[in-house]
Write an enzyme that holds these catalytic residues in place. Structure first.
Site, PDB file in Angstrom:
ATOM      1  N   SER A 297       0.528  -1.300  -0.409  1.00  0.00           N
ATOM      2  CA  SER A 297      -0.035  -0.205  -0.491  1.00  0.00           C
ATOM      3  C   SER A 297       0.766   1.245   0.192  1.00  0.00           C
ATOM      4  CB  SER A 297      -1.215  -0.071   0.846  1.00  0.00           C
ATOM      5  OG  SER A 297      -1.979   1.733   1.128  1.00  0.00           O
ATOM      6  N   ASP A 308      10.020   5.462 -10.063  1.00  0.00           N
ATOM      7  CA  ASP A 308       9.511   5.994 -11.669  1.00  0.00           C
ATOM      8  C   ASP A 308      10.307   7.043 -11.967  1.00  0.00           C
ATOM      9  OD1 ASP A 308       7.698   4.062 -12.181  1.00  0.00           O
ATOM     10  OD2 ASP A 308       6.023   5.033 -11.635  1.00  0.00           O
ATOM     11  N   LYS A 322      -0.983  -4.348  -3.099  1.00  0.00           N
ATOM     12  CA  LYS A 322      -2.272  -3.828  -2.924  1.00  0.00           C
ATOM     13  C   LYS A 322      -2.352  -2.221  -3.906  1.00  0.00           C
ATOM     14  CE  LYS A 322      -5.168  -2.302   0.486  1.00  0.00           C
ATOM     15  NZ  LYS A 322      -5.429  -1.082   0.068  1.00  0.00           N
TER      16      LYS A 322
END
Length: 445
Positions: A297, A308, A322
């Site tokens: 999460s 990224d 998740k």
């Protein structure tokens, strides 16, 4: 604790948002649901009239609510009473007990993770263990709240747990002495070579500020000459979405951090850098983020954002996967629904639901003697019943990890112990940073 106070705290082991529940919202019920409600009411009447023993209305209604939510996904739930008290403990967290985060899975009490430094952690209880007996009494098929209450108790008292560990042939007993559990969300240390290590155990209140203070502490101890930084998110089950955004913003100066997309109006949002902090910390320091199968999460939001943006090298094992947002919808003063309302996406547009965050450098935890056996039975989001499906429709075979032998990872747990290595993944990250030059990938974006 009143539900309004809980909603202000907004700190769950999930990515959390908050939605007001209005009368209009409840009025928007599909007209075709009438016959289905008739079946539900007919079932209720039959039970009240014909069941072998009298049944309280409260039990039947709660069972119906729990059944509806369980049919949706593993993370939607009805919260009241002891459930809200456990949530309060997770937020402010001072209690006497073992220091375990647990869930009920198919009638069994399963350990999500022991809190670091807790009594459970010190006796070697691990994520993925199943607790089958308490003081010799079988608890399989029982109530989770009752099991949690029995494991809590006065500090200094002991309880005997029977543990089934996937990968072992036989269950085993372990006696744990309860202690005062003071949840410490963030810790830090400076390792040899002026390498800072910040460990984030959970995303509860003010984690972003705690990490910033940890960075200042590392700078003081290293006399301003920090040569590398490890952000350890292993076995961190998540927490507040806002805190995940705030922590990510510490290390990013521009661009997206995370986006969420839902069906309801107002559930599609974009969170960007510099929404909390101006500029970034440690901007000229090589950085590694450690994750494992217990990183879920909010942990995945941070790891995905830094990966990224090429701000850090992500190392360890593929994360839990998740990628959904749960919102708290109040139901009166002392109850709420924790309902899945959106999926979240990394800055590159990737959903981590089921697939998780794949590390740039896969590093096994060789210092754990049970690692090779436990990894065969490791539980992730993709293994849960009624899981939310990844919109990209990835096939299971596309999520299979590379199992080819790596010549760098040949040492056994005993051999590492002889060398004084107790945490191989952290050791490998530290050694990588010590070898990092200013032109290396861990520094340059």
């Amino acid at each position: 604790m009143k539900i309004a106070e809980l909603l202000r705290s907004a700190a769950l082991v999930t990515a959390v948002a908050m939605i007001p529940a209005t009368t209009a919202t409840f009025a928007q019920v599909d007209g075709r649901a009438g016959p289905e409600f008739a079946k539900l009411f007919a079932t209720y009447q039959r039970i009240k009239a014909s069941y072998v023993e009298p049944v309280e209305d409260e039990k039947l209604i709660r069972g119906a609510i729990d059944g509806m939510l369980a049919a949706l996904d593993p993370h939607s739930a009805y919260l009241d009473g002891s459930d809200l008290q456990r949530l309060e403990t997770m937020i402010d967290g001072n209690y006497s007990g073992l220091g375990l985060s647990v869930v009920m899975e198919d009638g069994a009490v399963k350990v999500i993770s022991p809190f670091r430094g807790s009594p459970a952690d010190e006796v070697g209880i691990k994520a993925g263990d199943y607790i089958t007996h308490l003081d010799g009494e079988l608890i399989y098929g029982g109530d989770l709240d009752e099991a949690v209450q029995r494991m809590r108790g006065i500090a200094g008292t002991s309880i005997r747990l029977t543990i089934f560990r996937p990968g072992r042939d036989e269950p085993f007993d372990v006696s744990v002495t309860r202690g005062v559990i003071e949840l410490e969300p963030v810790t830090f240390e400076v390792q040899a070579g002026n390498i800072g290590v910040i460990t984030v155990n959970e995303f509860s209140r003010d984690v972003g500020q705690d990490v910033f203070r940890a960075w200042q502490g590392i700078q003081r101890e290293a006399a301003g000459r920090v040569n590398g930084l490890v952000l350890d998110l292993r076995s961190n089950p998540g927490g507040s979405l806002d805190e995940a955004v705030e922590l990510s913003d510490l290390f990013l100066s521009d661009g997206a951090i995370v986006s969420q997309r839902g069906r309801a109006r107002g559930e599609s949002l974009l969170y960007e850098a510099e929404s909390v902090y101006r500029g970034e910390i440690a901007d000229d320091i090589p950085m590694i983020v450690l994750i494992d199968a217990g990183s879920a999460s909010a942990s995945e939001i941070v790891a995905g954002a830094l990966q990224d943006h090429r701000r850090a090298v992500v190392m360890g094992e593929r994360s839990f996967g998740k990628g959904s947002v749960q919102s708290l919808l109040p139901l009166g003063r002392d109850a709420a629904l924790k309902l899945t309302t959106a999926r979240y996406y990394t800055p590159s547009g990737k959903s981590v639901q089921e697939g998780g965050i794949k590390p740039d450098i896969a590093v096994p935890q060789l210092s754990d003697p049970d690692w090779e056996k436990r990894r065969k039975y490791q539980l992730r989001e993709s293994d849960l019943r009624n899981k939310l499906i990844n919109e990209a429709g990835l096939k299971d075979e596309e999520l299979v990890e590379d199992n080819l032998a790596d010549p760098r990872f040949k040492l056994t747990a005993d051999e590492l112990k002889e060398q004084g290595v107790e945490d191989f993944q952290l050791h490998y990250a530290l050694e990588t940073l010590r070898r990092t030059t200013p032109s290396a990938v861990a520094l340059r974006r």
